[in-house]
Design a protein around this motif. Structure first.
Motif, PDB file in Angstrom:
ATOM      1  N   UNK A 114       0.830  -1.208   0.000  1.00  0.00           N
ATOM      2  CA  UNK A 114       0.000   0.000   0.000  1.00  0.00           C
ATOM      3  C   UNK A 114       0.866   1.259   0.000  1.00  0.00           C
ATOM      4  N   UNK A 115       1.867   1.277   0.872  1.00  0.00           N
ATOM      5  CA  UNK A 115       2.775   2.433   0.899  1.00  0.00           C
ATOM      6  C   UNK A 115       3.596   2.512  -0.387  1.00  0.00           C
ATOM      7  N   UNK A 116       4.033   1.355  -0.879  1.00  0.00           N
ATOM      8  CA  UNK A 116       4.786   1.335  -2.134  1.00  0.00           C
ATOM      9  C   UNK A 116       3.969   1.886  -3.293  1.00  0.00           C
ATOM     10  N   UNK A 117       2.707   1.493  -3.366  1.00  0.00           N
ATOM     11  CA  UNK A 117       1.828   2.007  -4.432  1.00  0.00           C
ATOM     12  C   UNK A 117       1.636   3.509  -4.312  1.00  0.00           C
ATOM     13  N   UNK A 118       1.452   3.969  -3.074  1.00  0.00           N
ATOM     14  CA  UNK A 118       1.298   5.409  -2.866  1.00  0.00           C
ATOM     15  C   UNK A 118       2.570   6.153  -3.257  1.00  0.00           C
ATOM     16  N   UNK A 119       3.720   5.605  -2.906  1.00  0.00           N
ATOM     17  CA  UNK A 119       4.995   6.241  -3.237  1.00  0.00           C
ATOM     18  C   UNK A 119       5.207   6.265  -4.747  1.00  0.00           C
ATOM     19  N   UNK A 120       4.878   5.169  -5.412  1.00  0.00           N
ATOM     20  CA  UNK A 120       5.043   5.099  -6.863  1.00  0.00           C
ATOM     21  C   UNK A 120       4.086   6.045  -7.573  1.00  0.00           C
ATOM     22  N   UNK A 131      14.959   5.570  -3.183  1.00  0.00           N
ATOM     23  CA  UNK A 131      14.679   6.240  -1.910  1.00  0.00           C
ATOM     24  C   UNK A 131      14.550   5.220  -0.770  1.00  0.00           C
ATOM     25  N   UNK A 132      13.827   4.150  -0.998  1.00  0.00           N
ATOM     26  CA  UNK A 132      13.666   3.121   0.048  1.00  0.00           C
ATOM     27  C   UNK A 132      14.990   2.428   0.327  1.00  0.00           C
ATOM     28  N   UNK A 133      15.756   2.136  -0.718  1.00  0.00           N
ATOM     29  CA  UNK A 133      17.060   1.515  -0.535  1.00  0.00           C
ATOM     30  C   UNK A 133      17.995   2.399   0.264  1.00  0.00           C
TER      31      UNK A 133
END
Length: 165
Positions: A114-120, A131-133
């Protein structure tokens, strides 16, 4: 990556996880757990950074393999730490602690996408991975503080040598 290529990518990650999990278990028994955790965070963060930076197919597989390895090196020592915490309670509460660990893992599997989708949706996939890495790599200093958790106590010796009458 489209079609069957997506399956190959996920198979690569799962295979790497499968191969690294027993290695992480052996290392968790021989070395302090925080070393395995740091290795996992480093591999996961590095894999995400590679995945977001180098878009050629070999780097895609390298990044995703590092992610699979990183997850195995994070989850394995964490489960050992859960067992050590239960041992501190004289063997009571294994079920509760393991269910809490599974709940945390499941929560991550729900919230992560969910957070990944929002970030993308705000940034590109590649920028999100970088950014996450980078955030994971920068968190290594915090993870290293886990070397003092849980407090070292030998409950097995204490519980067998101390008897109340």
């Amino acid at each position: 990556v489209h079609g069957g290529g997506q399956g190959a990518v996920w198979a690569c990650m799962t295979f790497t996880y499968l191969v690294c999990r027993p290695v992480a278990g052996i290392l968790s028994d021989k070395f302090p757990k925080w070393i395995g955790l740091c290795t996992g965070v480093y591999a996961l963060g590095g894999g995400l950074f590679v995945l977001g930076s180098l878009q050629a197919t070999p780097f895609l597989f390298l990044g995703i393999a590092c992610i699979g390895a990183g997850v195995s090196f994070i989850t394995t020592p964490c489960m050992v730490l859960v067992a050590e915490i239960a041992d501190m309670q004289h063997g009571e509460g294994y079920g509760v602690l393991y269910s809490a660990a599974d709940i945390a893992s499941s929560f991550g599997m729900i919230v992560g996408p969910l957070l990944g989708s929002a970030l993308i949706s705000v940034a590109s996939f590649y920028l999100s991975c970088r950014a996450c890495g980078l955030a994971l790599l920068l968190s290594l200093g915090f993870v290293a503080h886990l070397k003092n958790f849980p407090p070292v106590r030998n409950c097995a010796v204490t519980s067998t040598t101390t008897h109340e009458t």
